[in-house]
Design an enzyme around this catalytic site. Structure first.
Site, PDB file in Angstrom:
ATOM      1  N   TYR A  57       0.829  -0.978   0.130  1.00  0.00           N
ATOM      2  CA  TYR A  57       0.434  -0.234  -0.448  1.00  0.00           C
ATOM      3  C   TYR A  57       0.930   0.842  -0.240  1.00  0.00           C
ATOM      4  O   TYR A  57       0.808   1.524   0.808  1.00  0.00           O
ATOM      5  CB  TYR A  57      -0.667   0.366   1.296  1.00  0.00           C
ATOM      6  CG  TYR A  57      -1.917  -1.234   0.914  1.00  0.00           C
ATOM      7  CD1 TYR A  57      -2.343  -1.903   0.342  1.00  0.00           C
ATOM      8  CD2 TYR A  57      -2.646  -1.419   2.084  1.00  0.00           C
ATOM      9  CE1 TYR A  57      -3.098  -2.604   0.512  1.00  0.00           C
ATOM     10  CE2 TYR A  57      -3.757  -2.131   2.498  1.00  0.00           C
ATOM     11  CZ  TYR A  57      -3.742  -2.650   1.404  1.00  0.00           C
ATOM     12  OH  TYR A  57      -5.014  -4.179   1.292  1.00  0.00           O
ATOM     13  N   GLY A 214     -18.151  -1.803  -1.165  1.00  0.00           N
ATOM     14  CA  GLY A 214     -17.655  -1.557  -2.394  1.00  0.00           C
ATOM     15  C   GLY A 214     -16.456  -0.996  -2.208  1.00  0.00           C
ATOM     16  O   GLY A 214     -15.814  -0.929  -1.715  1.00  0.00           O
ATOM     17  N   GLY A 216     -13.574   1.289  -4.273  1.00  0.00           N
ATOM     18  CA  GLY A 216     -13.011   2.087  -5.104  1.00  0.00           C
ATOM     19  C   GLY A 216     -11.982   2.237  -6.384  1.00  0.00           C
ATOM     20  O   GLY A 216     -11.659   3.531  -7.403  1.00  0.00           O
TER      21      GLY A 216
END
Length: 288
Positions: A57, A214, A216
């Site tokens: 990340y 959901g 991105g």
């Protein structure tokens, strides 16, 4: 907050995912570094004791922010990372699936987080699609498990987790060792991981839902705009995000969620008491 075991830790069922802390596309520095640090500190203040991260990340960005914001870490804070992927110089997601790569990434996670031991590390099965489980390569998977077991037995990680897997992966792994958590995509619209969740529920394994609100990665996010989520949010007097989280928590007691955000306001909304308690009220209304 309701809790569930994750290895040797007892974690709140609402955790925090660090994926949104780096820049756009989970790549590069955050838009607002001070705000990112504030989000992490506020998360711990709100009682969150499960933070999900990964060396890729950023890369390096999420772990560096976590260390700067929270080190020295509270004794009850479960830091969970994942291995199995890397980023190139332009941010593309690439596989890093070989056992020596897994070991190197575990050690790199420990170094950037400045800790001697992680609560758990998820082996992410790479498929090229962050929303889809990877295929079963039995020979490679056996070697990957050997590397993960060795890291656990040496004390580098407290437990072994699996991410983006099928029920076949889970059964193969359980034939060899204990699995403390499974992390797969799961939300009101996408329930393709239901068989994996059911298998975890039967075995009291923590199932960590990602993309609960959901993804991105895609422009079209059908979860928060789904008519059922909108209707339940209105009925309960909460936000669509809270309703979607409450639905996920109502599915099974071993479901953990790790909504991520770079906003303190959204963090507080996700952790709001109404979102934590409305799961019971929504259970009679969820669409199985």
């Amino acid at each position: 907050m309701q809790t569930f075991p994750l290895g040797s830790f007892s974690v709140g069922r609402i955790g925090f995912g660090a994926m949104q802390l780096p820049g756009p596309g989970v790549f590069g520095p955050p838009r607002d570094r001070d705000q990112a640090l504030a989000v992490l500190r506020r998360a711990v203040e709100l009682g969150i004791n499960h933070i999900d991260t990964a060396q890729f990340y950023g890369p390096d960005v999420a772990n560096t922010l976590i260390r700067e914001a929270l080190h020295p870490y509270p004794a009850d804070l479960a830091l969970v990372s994942k291995v199995g992927a890397r980023r190139d110089d332009v941010g593309a997601w690439l596989p890093a699936q070989q056992p020596d790569e897994l070991r190197a990434d575990i050690e790199q996670n420990l170094a950037t987080l400045d800790t001697d031991r992680l609560a758990a590390v998820n082996l992410r099965i790479h498929s090229g699609d962050p929303s889809a489980p990877g295929p079963v390569d039995r020979e490679l998977f056996d070697r990957q498990l050997t590397a993960m077991i060795q890291a656990r037995d040496e004390g580098l990680i407290g437990g072994i987790g699996l991410s983006s897997i099928t029920t076949e992966h889970l059964q193969i792994a359980l034939d060899r060792t204990e699995i403390v958590c499974v992390q797969n995509p799961y939300n009101y619209v996408d329930r393709s991981s239901q068989p994996v969740l059911d298998a975890c529920t039967e075995r009291d394994i923590a199932f960590v839902s990602f993309f609960t609100l959901g993804s991105g990665f895609f422009a079209d996010n059908p979860v928060l705009g789904h008519p059922d989520i909108q209707r339940n949010a209105q009925r309960l007097g909460c936000s669509p995000a809270q309703a979607a989280l409450a639905w996920a928590l109502s599915v099974a007691p071993n479901v953990l969620v790790i909504p991520g955000t770079s906003s303190v306001r959204h963090l507080e909304e996700n952790c709001d008491f109404g979102a934590r308690t409305s799961a019971e009220r929504m259970s009679a209304h969820r669409n199985r």
